[in-house]
Design a protein around this motif. Structure first.
Motif, mmCIF file in Angstrom:
data_model
loop_
_atom_site.group_PDB
_atom_site.id
_atom_site.type_symbol
_atom_site.label_atom_id
_atom_site.label_comp_id
_atom_site.label_asym_id
_atom_site.label_seq_id
_atom_site.Cartn_x
_atom_site.Cartn_y
_atom_site.Cartn_z
ATOM 1 N N HIS A 218 0.835 -1.202 0.000
ATOM 2 C CA HIS A 218 0.000 0.000 0.000
ATOM 3 C C HIS A 218 0.870 1.253 0.000
ATOM 4 O O HIS A 218 2.067 1.198 0.286
ATOM 5 N N GLU A 219 0.265 2.405 -0.304
ATOM 6 C CA GLU A 219 0.997 3.665 -0.276
ATOM 7 C C GLU A 219 1.421 3.983 1.150
ATOM 8 O O GLU A 219 0.755 3.599 2.114
ATOM 9 N N ILE A 220 2.516 4.699 1.284
ATOM 10 C CA ILE A 220 3.101 4.944 2.604
ATOM 11 C C ILE A 220 2.157 5.709 3.527
ATOM 12 O O ILE A 220 2.181 5.531 4.745
ATOM 13 N N HIS A 221 1.278 6.548 2.978
ATOM 14 C CA HIS A 221 0.376 7.352 3.810
ATOM 15 C C HIS A 221 -0.984 6.673 4.018
ATOM 16 O O HIS A 221 -1.872 7.252 4.643
ATOM 17 N N LYS A 222 -1.150 5.474 3.476
ATOM 18 C CA LYS A 222 -2.406 4.739 3.638
ATOM 19 C C LYS A 222 -2.120 3.454 4.409
ATOM 20 O O LYS A 222 -1.877 2.399 3.832
ATOM 21 N N THR A 223 -2.170 3.542 5.717
ATOM 22 C CA THR A 223 -1.761 2.435 6.575
ATOM 23 C C THR A 223 -2.704 1.241 6.432
ATOM 24 O O THR A 223 -3.910 1.357 6.569
ATOM 25 N N ASN A 224 -2.104 0.089 6.154
ATOM 26 C CA ASN A 224 -2.837 -1.171 6.061
ATOM 27 C C ASN A 224 -1.906 -2.271 6.565
ATOM 28 O O ASN A 224 -1.296 -2.996 5.772
ATOM 29 N N PRO A 225 -1.765 -2.399 7.887
ATOM 30 C CA PRO A 225 -0.778 -3.319 8.466
ATOM 31 C C PRO A 225 -0.922 -4.772 8.016
ATOM 32 O O PRO A 225 0.085 -5.431 7.741
ATOM 33 N N LEU A 226 -2.145 -5.261 7.944
ATOM 34 C CA LEU A 226 -2.341 -6.666 7.565
ATOM 35 C C LEU A 226 -1.865 -6.927 6.141
ATOM 36 O O LEU A 226 -1.232 -7.950 5.863
ATOM 37 N N LYS A 227 -2.171 -6.008 5.237
ATOM 38 C CA LYS A 227 -1.702 -6.161 3.860
ATOM 39 C C LYS A 227 -0.179 -6.137 3.812
ATOM 40 O O LYS A 227 0.453 -6.945 3.111
ATOM 41 N N ARG A 228 0.425 -5.204 4.572
ATOM 42 C CA ARG A 228 1.881 -5.094 4.555
ATOM 43 C C ARG A 228 2.536 -6.352 5.095
ATOM 44 O O ARG A 228 3.553 -6.817 4.564
#
Length: 364
Positions: free
Chosen positions: A65-75
């Protein structure tokens, strides 16, 4: 047993050269020179090459995901999928933020390697504890790591007492690169108060600016900011509003050579970060170069003793301004502060710290 291959896993890596990036790259560089193949796995935040080798260190980048759009599970899942493509490593070592730490544990298990985690601060974990279910999940997940390490002795003590009583926790502190050395340099007419770190409000840059404004007519000094210029424009605007353009300078990124010179020219290095466990790599570099450091949290020490003379309360402008005035005008106080740095310098020798890394890896 000494590992043959190590994968360092971090949200932050080249080309940015702030504290985390420099520490992770510096560790990989040192290990590679010792014959241990060490690579870095990191998100591709800036559309860079998927694979790049610099000074013997290979950095693998993956899309998420983009750095400013936090999505921990995806990361976390993206870390695992990217890591699986690289094949097996003996050791998977995750740093700093929760997604790479949790991904490290899962990836090591899938790839039949060992997992090592390094925490930089308590807030990265404890900010998730408002939800008791999430807290239980995180702690149970983290306890599955083969080894937990911390960036400071204070953090080691805190984690051991509160969360990981059954774990043996080791402090793997930062270091000063060998290229940072004491050099003879011409001192400027005004005393330099140096900030080194992310130029970001979380690092207390506006607190420092306000504190400096309170003493600008009492001492002959100049305030210099160095580091990734995240909020450079906002800081310059605040400086303009305060009328201190001639007393401050916002440099942003500088070369290692220039940074070494700035350390040597400075009177004191100040990083009044607003988050906990705020004794960053720049302060360790300053200590090795014999400079007093002012910060908002103590690193602790392996002996359990602590020199707290130069610790100020987070966000306390008045306390910071008083500390700056004292260290810039009280010769005896300044000399004592230099002695404190001298006692601490041995802790941040890179070769000694990296041997601790090897010891941790070998004991897995």
């Amino acid at each position: 047993m000494k590992p043959e291959k190590v994968l360092l896993i971090s949200d932050f890596a080249l080309p940015v050269k702030a504290g985390t990036e420099r520490l992770v790259f510096g560790a990989a560089e040192w290990l590679n020179k010792k014959g241990i193949k060490t690579d870095i796995l990191t998100p591709n935040w800036n559309n860079l090459k998927e694979k790049e080798t610099v000074d013997g260190v290979t950095v693998y980048r993956f899309n998420t995901h983009e750095i400013h759009k936090t999505n921990p599970l995806k990361r976390i899942n993206d870390y695992i999928n990217a890591g699986k493509k690289l094949g097996e490593y003996d050791v998977y070592h995750g740093f700093y933020t929760m997604p790479p730490l949790l991904a490290t544990i899962k990836l090591a298990k899938k790839m039949k390697g060992k997992s090592v985690l390094t925490f930089f601060g308590r807030e990265q974990l404890e900010k998730n504890f408002s939800n008791p279910i999430k807290k239980l999940f995180l702690l149970n997940s983290l306890k599955k790591a083969d080894k937990i390490t911390t960036y400071t002795w204070n953090l080691q003590k805190h984690f051991k007492e509160k969360y990981f009583k059954e774990k043996k926790i080791t402090t793997l502190q930062g270091w000063a690169e060998n290229k940072f050395k004491k050099i003879s340099c011409e001192k400027p007419k005004e005393k330099i108060v140096l900030f080194v770190g992310r130029i970001d409000s979380s690092k207390g840059i506006f607190v420092l600016l306000e504190a400096f404004e309170k003493i600008k007519d009492k001492v002959k000094a100049k305030l210099v900011f160095v580091g990734p210029p995240y909020e450079k424009e906002k800081l310059n605007q605040k400086i303009k509003e305060s009328g201190m353009q001639d007393l401050t300078e916002v440099k942003g990124f500088v070369s290692d050579e220039e940074l070494n010179k700035l350390y040597c020219q400075s009177e004191v290095v100040v990083v009044p970060a607003l988050h906990g466990d705020a004794f960053g790599l720049s302060l360790m570099e300053a200590v090795v170069l014999g400079k007093p450091v002012v910060c908002t949290d103590s690193i602790g020490s392996p002996e359990g003793t602590d020199d707290k003379e130069l610790i100020v309360e987070r966000g306390n402008v008045e306390e910071l301004s008083e500390m700056l005035e004292k260290i810039l005008s009280d010769k005896k106080f300044y000399e004592n502060a230099v002695k404190i740095s001298g006692k601490r310098a041995v802790l941040f020798n890179k070769d000694k710290v990296m041997k601790k890394y090897l010891q941790v890896y070998s004991e897995l």
